[in-house]
Write an enzyme that holds these catalytic residues in place. Structure first.
Site, PDB file in Angstrom:
ATOM      1  N   CYS A 174      67.506  47.006  13.151  1.00  0.00           N
ATOM      2  CA  CYS A 174      68.282  45.764  13.156  1.00  0.00           C
ATOM      3  C   CYS A 174      69.692  45.987  12.629  1.00  0.00           C
ATOM      4  O   CYS A 174      70.633  45.301  13.039  1.00  0.00           O
ATOM      5  CB  CYS A 174      67.582  44.700  12.321  1.00  0.00           C
ATOM      6  SG  CYS A 174      65.937  44.283  12.889  1.00  0.00           S
ATOM      7  N   CYS A 206      64.821  45.946   8.037  1.00  0.00           N
ATOM      8  CA  CYS A 206      64.599  46.592   9.335  1.00  0.00           C
ATOM      9  C   CYS A 206      65.759  47.516   9.691  1.00  0.00           C
ATOM     10  O   CYS A 206      66.878  47.057   9.914  1.00  0.00           O
ATOM     11  CB  CYS A 206      64.412  45.526  10.405  1.00  0.00           C
ATOM     12  SG  CYS A 206      64.475  46.138  12.092  1.00  0.00           S
TER      13      CYS A 206
END
Length: 310
Positions: free
Chosen positions: A51, A48
């Site tokens: 993230c 991700c």
């Protein structure tokens, strides 16, 4: 459906205030630990992109608090059960727990300044702010009122919650408790008036969302049919989805929440798309009306998640 995603593959910064969690350790690492200090849960995954931006900033903000806040990082690729129970639908998703309950959260990457504000607010919630003695007194009053409500003294609980709101008109727990007290007394209109009178900045808090869900269920209960008749219809035709849904509504209205959840899960198993996923929507309404740590919620979310990801 959960979009599995997360953070960089780099391990969290070393230190007792930041750790990696899992489905198996969630109760200990988050729910039990949050009885002492607020615990932030960062749901992430190795691939991700956002993230990778959020993780280091969140870790740095937590480290600044020197133990007033803890951070638990959960890789949703490896731990789907808790993510499903908390309805994590995209990542990064961040939840904050205090005294065993979710109290705040956000989705997506935020700039460092906003992350610092988020973490600072949690640190103050845990006792870092001035006026702690007064807040502790109100928290004890809320706990006492909750005890009255659990023991069936709804009128006394309502009076206590109302008195707390006289002292602190932004106490979300007291608003939620007062709504539930009125509902216990069968005064749905009064409960709705309390909810509508809550400050706008409290809307979205777990207590207010739970109160709204409880009122929604109470309104449904006003039109619920006899349990025995509906159960007979379902037994006569197990594929009568409307009858099963109505049976769940009637069971919930009569206080048989666990049985209502069981019927909705069975309906979802038989036809998850029926009536625009009505079974799933109703399950979430029931879950939202209860405490996140309620066994009915935990078991129900686990079973629902197992069906979704089967």
């Amino acid at each position: 459906m959960i979009e599995l995603g997360g953070q960089t593959n780099t391990a969290p910064q070393a230190g007792e205030h930041i750790s990696e969690g899992s489905d198996q350790t969630f109760m200990q690492d988050v729910v039990e630990a949050s009885q002492k200090v607020p615990v932030i849960v960062d749901f992430w995954a190795t691939w991700c992109g956002p993230c990778k931006q959020l993780g280091p900033a969140l870790e740095a903000a937590v480290q600044k608090q020197n133990g007033k806040v803890k951070l638990v990082k959960i890789d949703v690729d490896q731990n789907q059960q808790v993510a499903g129970q908390l309805r994590v639908q995209s990542i990064p998703t961040v939840y904050a727990f205090f005294q065993g309950q979710p109290v705040d959260g956000f989705q997506g990457a935020l700039p460092p300044s906003q992350i610092d504000e988020f973490v600072q607010k949690l640190a103050e919630m845990g006792g870092g702010a001035e006026g702690g003695e007064e807040e502790d007194g109100l928290a004890q009053a809320v706990e006492a009122a909750e005890q009255m409500l659990s023991e069936g003294a709804a009128s006394d609980a309502a009076e206590t919650f109302a008195a707390i709101l006289q002292e602190d008109d932004k106490n979300a727990a007291a608003y939620g408790g007062l709504v539930r007290a009125y509902l216990a007394l069968g005064q749905v209109n009064e409960a709705e008036a309390v909810l509508n009178g809550a400050p706008a900045d409290l809307h979205g808090s777990p207590e207010i969302e739970a109160a709204a869900a409880a009122i929604q269920l109470a309104r449904q209960a006003e039109n619920a049919g006899p349990v025995a008749d509906l159960r007979a219809k379902v037994e006569a035709n197990p594929d009568d989805h409307q009858a099963r849904y109505d049976l769940a509504t009637a069971l919930q209205a009569s206080g048989e929440t666990e049985a209502a959840v069981a019927e909705l899960l069975e309906l979802f198993r038989r036809d998850r798309e029926w009536n625009d996923q009505a079974a799933k929507t109703q399950l979430f309404t029931i879950f939202d009306s209860l405490k996140p740590t309620d066994p009915i919620v935990l078991n129900g979310r686990r079973k629902l998640s197992s069906m979704i990801f089967a």
